[in-house]
Design an enzyme around this catalytic site. Structure first.
Site, PDB file in Angstrom:
ATOM      1  N   LYS A 193      24.188  33.131  48.989  1.00 34.62           N
ATOM      2  CA  LYS A 193      22.929  33.620  49.550  1.00 34.62           C
ATOM      3  C   LYS A 193      22.399  34.740  48.662  1.00 34.62           C
ATOM      4  O   LYS A 193      23.068  35.749  48.467  1.00 34.62           O
ATOM      5  CB  LYS A 193      23.145  34.145  50.967  1.00 34.62           C
ATOM      6  CG  LYS A 193      21.926  34.818  51.600  1.00 34.62           C
ATOM      7  CD  LYS A 193      22.270  35.433  52.937  1.00 34.62           C
ATOM      8  CE  LYS A 193      21.133  36.286  53.481  1.00 34.62           C
ATOM      9  NZ  LYS A 193      21.497  36.967  54.751  1.00 34.62           N
ATOM     10  N   LYS A 205      12.644  44.049  60.631  1.00 38.18           N
ATOM     11  CA  LYS A 205      13.720  44.989  60.906  1.00 38.18           C
ATOM     12  C   LYS A 205      13.151  46.391  61.093  1.00 38.18           C
ATOM     13  O   LYS A 205      12.045  46.703  60.646  1.00 38.18           O
ATOM     14  CB  LYS A 205      14.720  45.010  59.741  1.00 38.18           C
ATOM     15  CG  LYS A 205      15.463  43.715  59.473  1.00 38.18           C
ATOM     16  CD  LYS A 205      16.358  43.875  58.253  1.00 38.18           C
ATOM     17  CE  LYS A 205      17.110  42.594  57.924  1.00 38.18           C
ATOM     18  NZ  LYS A 205      18.186  42.316  58.896  1.00 38.18           N
ATOM     19  N   ASP A 275      14.252  36.548  60.755  1.00 38.90           N
ATOM     20  CA  ASP A 275      15.328  37.376  60.213  1.00 38.90           C
ATOM     21  C   ASP A 275      16.656  36.618  60.165  1.00 38.90           C
ATOM     22  O   ASP A 275      17.663  37.166  59.735  1.00 38.90           O
ATOM     23  CB  ASP A 275      15.471  38.663  61.039  1.00 38.90           C
ATOM     24  CG  ASP A 275      16.299  39.722  60.332  1.00 38.90           C
ATOM     25  OD1 ASP A 275      16.396  39.656  59.093  1.00 38.90           O
ATOM     26  OD2 ASP A 275      16.846  40.610  61.017  1.00 38.90           O
ATOM     27  N   ARG A 279      20.722  31.496  56.608  1.00 39.53           N
ATOM     28  CA  ARG A 279      21.218  30.137  56.871  1.00 39.53           C
ATOM     29  C   ARG A 279      20.211  29.083  56.429  1.00 39.53           C
ATOM     30  O   ARG A 279      20.590  27.959  56.082  1.00 39.53           O
ATOM     31  CB  ARG A 279      21.564  29.995  58.348  1.00 39.53           C
ATOM     32  CG  ARG A 279      20.402  30.119  59.307  1.00 39.53           C
ATOM     33  CD  ARG A 279      20.821  30.484  60.710  1.00 39.53           C
ATOM     34  NE  ARG A 279      21.273  31.872  60.778  1.00 39.53           N
ATOM     35  CZ  ARG A 279      21.704  32.443  61.908  1.00 39.53           C
ATOM     36  NH1 ARG A 279      21.764  31.742  63.041  1.00 39.53           N
ATOM     37  NH2 ARG A 279      22.091  33.696  61.908  1.00 39.53           N
TER      38      ARG A 279
END
Length: 428
Positions: A193, A205, A275, A279
């Protein structure tokens, strides 16, 4: 320039240094005092290294009898973001191995600690390629897909996460092939990632949560560092590396909550949290890795806060449906003195993020993804590997980064995991 010689002793310090003193000093030398029956001696050495780092020393020499793991424990905790290549190893037969480890450690840490301005997705891909190529110029080749090229290749997860930034997303493929045979089988594929900055997107965030999100490409740095270490240690098998590089930012072109992404394998994913982007990009990387038909696939990511909530910042979390592989990987981590712990993953974890509009959502519409968030994320990833998920292990890097220094670790990236990955590439 301040220099100090460091030695180990199992004798207690003189009384005037205080009861149970860990470190004592004599002229231009220091002694770390270990108990002869200390079951956690490496942790004790790390604590002593942090004390010595606080003295603002420019250079240290390890003197006397140190075995390799003692030297390594000291180096990991003494090395900080501003002070590197400042240790002379004890004179033993392991100095070359320590030099190799240290080179991989410094690369991995420096990549992860780089500012998001200095490390764009393209720069992450380029610097990773350049470092690996420098280790084995005749055996490393690479190619990239950037921006709209990702759409042509149907890497829709990475494209959507990265399209909100003016600096385009990149898929990097590095092919390390020491055999010289272009038809040689791929023994392992690594996926990292590489979110070079994570604002959270429209699921934005807080400032506190965003401050250290330069480290969200720690998985890319980790698998690159692990491959580089294995190359230096004599890896003679073909390995492919995939880095999924992007900035997760807000703009008029950014992906949004409620969007549905259709992946190359036909899986549809509703976006309920921008957020939970890691994945989404790893899904593309895992599918690319599976196309190589490699019997071993390892992905690494700073994927969930849930893993840190479960394990703290000392352990990385391992997930696998292949339980035999899980036990082997835990064994490698133990033998390499890198702390790892298994967290649950079963096939039914794929159903933990339901959607009314797609095959699955990318999370649950709850803070942190709800209960079992790390396992649910791993369950999502398992949709994008071969059926049965044999040979696949997911590393959620809870121990990849320290927001601030503590009694055992410097601030910033740890690089803990590179030795486990290298060991797996050499052994599997």
């Amino acid at each position: 320039m301040s220099r100090l010689s460091i030695q180990l002793s199992t004798s207690p310090a003189s009384a005037h240094w205080g009861k149970n003193a860990l470190v004592s000093f004599d002229n231009e030398s220091a002694t770390i005092h270990l108990l002869s029956d200390d079951a956690h001696q490496y942790r004790t050495i790390r604590r002593a290294a942090r004390i010595l780092d606080g003295l603002n020393l420019d250079f240290v020499t390890l003197c006397g009898k140190w075995h390799i793991e003692q030297q390594w424990a000291f180096a990991c905790s003494f090395t900080n973001t501003k002070k590197q290549h400042h240790i002379q190893w004890a004179d033993d037969e392991h100095s070359n191995e320590l030099i190799q480890r240290y080179q991989a450690l410094v690369f991995t840490r420096n990549q992860t600690n780089a500012t998001p301005e200095d490390l764009s997705p393209e720069k992450l891909a380029n610097s990773s390629t350049e470092w690996l190529t420098s280790l084995s110029p005749s055996h490393v080749s690479a190619k990239q897909w950037t921006g709209e090229e990702l759409v042509e290749q149907q890497w829709f997860g990475l494209y959507n996460v990265g399209r909100g930034s003016v600096r385009p997303p990149v898929m990097l493929e590095v092919d390390y092939n020491p055999t010289g045979d272009p038809l040689a089988p791929v023994s392992a594929s690594l996926v990292g990632k590489g979110i070079t900055f994570d604002s959270g997107g429209y699921s934005i965030k807080s400032s506190e949560g965003m401050l250290h999100m330069k480290c969200d490409m720690g998985g890319a740095a980790m698998v690159t560092g692990g491959l580089g270490l294995a190359i230096m240690q004599g890896l003679n098998k073909r390995v492919k590396l995939y880095l999924c590089c992007a900035e997760n930012l807000i703009s008029g072109h950014a992906y949004k909550l409620g969007d549905v992404i259709t992946y190359k394998n036909g899986t549809t994913v509703e976006i309920v949290n921008t957020d939970a982007e890691g994945r989404l990009v790893l899904a593309d990387g895992l599918m690319a890795a599976c196309e190589t038909q490699a019997p071993l696939i390892i992905d690494a990511a700073t994927l969930t806060g849930a893993a840190s909530a479960a394990l703290g910042r000392d352990y990385n979390a391992f997930f696998a449906l292949d339980k035999n592989l899980m036990q082997r990987m835990l064994g490698y981590a133990s033998e390499e003195n890198e702390l790892a712990w298994p967290l649950p993953l079963e096939t039914w974890h794929q159903e933990k993020c339901p959607s009314n509009y797609a095959d699955t959502a990318n999370s649950r519409a709850q803070k942190g993804g709800g209960a079992g968030g790390a396992s649910n994320a791993a369950g999502f990833l398992s949709r994008f590997v071969r059926e049965g998920a044999q040979g696949w292990l997911h590393m959620d890097l809870a121990a990849a980064f320290n927001d601030s220094a503590d009694a055992y670790s410097p601030a910033g990236a740890s690089a803990m995991g590179i030795r486990t990955i290298a060991r797996a590439l050499l052994e599997e």
